[in-house]
Design an enzyme around this catalytic site. Structure first.
Site, PDB file in Angstrom:
ATOM      1  N   ARG A  76       0.917  -1.230  -0.089  1.00  0.00           N
ATOM      2  CA  ARG A  76      -0.094   0.101   0.047  1.00  0.00           C
ATOM      3  C   ARG A  76       1.201   1.523   0.032  1.00  0.00           C
ATOM      4  O   ARG A  76       1.276   1.555   1.110  1.00  0.00           O
ATOM      5  CB  ARG A  76      -0.766   0.287   1.007  1.00  0.00           C
ATOM      6  N   SER A 127     -13.116  -4.650   0.896  1.00  0.00           N
ATOM      7  CA  SER A 127     -13.694  -3.708   2.146  1.00  0.00           C
ATOM      8  C   SER A 127     -14.636  -3.418   2.182  1.00  0.00           C
ATOM      9  O   SER A 127     -15.059  -2.933   1.672  1.00  0.00           O
ATOM     10  CB  SER A 127     -12.353  -2.020   2.507  1.00  0.00           C
ATOM     11  N   LYS A 174      -5.187   5.860   8.517  1.00  0.00           N
ATOM     12  CA  LYS A 174      -5.501   6.344   7.019  1.00  0.00           C
ATOM     13  C   LYS A 174      -6.397   7.683   7.414  1.00  0.00           C
ATOM     14  O   LYS A 174      -7.236   7.451   8.474  1.00  0.00           O
ATOM     15  CB  LYS A 174      -6.803   5.148   7.016  1.00  0.00           C
TER      16      LYS A 174
END
Length: 216
Positions: A49, A120, A149
């Site tokens: 990521r 998700s 995040k």
């Protein structure tokens, strides 16, 4: 969906990129060192990521991804790409993970018919509205508040894990968001097949010990 995915690969699912090592003198070296240490310690899946403020782009991102992928191959751990479908295709990764605001899962499954696909999911309502039949697993959360995040939604807590397990049936579930070595076991007891972490490993004083405790 013919691929080699196994539910137990979700047990300790590590996510990271260079943006998680901003305070290091060399974030790239720090990230690769952490990834290899975590792989040696026994993480079961890795998600690349590389996004957000200060993350790598272009050739630098490609080079980093290749190095991380090579490490995962060495330790026989699935290498999952977050969001970047073009890079996923270029590297022939083991799988991809997408959020609700990324490419539609119908398009992703058409593009990657035999890859692992994670989706998700934040709530039972979102589950009902999603093509979960096209996913190999769902990532649920955030379970608790998280600093990893910027766009995280409201925490769902252990009750949320239990609710989503009920609606998901036997579909594999990995939990994410605010997970630590101290609360991981409770999350699994509530119905998750595994835990997905960033800071629990990237910020650990002892990465090997952190992975060991997350596996318990």
């Amino acid at each position: 969906m013919k691929n080699s995915f196994k539910t137990e690969e979700l047990k300790v699912y590590f996510i990271c990129g260079t943006q998680d090592f901003k305070s290091a003198n060399n974030p790239l070296t720090a990230a690769l060192t952490c990834i290899e240490t975590a792989l040696k310690a026994g993480i079961t899946m890795f998600q690349f990521r590389e996004k957000g403020h200060g993350s790598l782009t272009g050739e630098a991102k490609l080079d980093f991804a290749k190095q991380a992928q090579a490490l995962c191959k060495e330790y026989k751990v699935p290498f999952i790409m977050n969001d970047d479908m073009d890079l996923a295709e270029a590297l022939d990764v083991d799988g991809v993970h997408i959020g609700q605001d990324d490419d539609p899962i119908e398009d992703v499954r058409r593009r990657f018919p035999h890859k692992i696909i994670g989706l998700s999911i934040h709530s039972p309502e979102e589950y009902a509205a999603s093509r979960v039949d096209l996913a190999d697993y769902i990532g649920i959360g955030p379970i608790y508040g998280t600093q990893s995040k910027d766009d995280a939604k409201a925490p769902i807590g252990l009750d949320g894990v239990e609710e989503l397990r009920k609606v998901a049936g036997s579909l594999p579930i990995v939990a994410i968001g605010g997970i630590t070595v101290d609360n991981a076991a409770d999350i699994v007891k509530s119905g998750a097949d595994g835990v997905s972490v960033i800071s629990a490993i990237t910020q650990a004083a002892d990465v090997t010990e952190a992975v060991r405790k997350l596996k318990l």
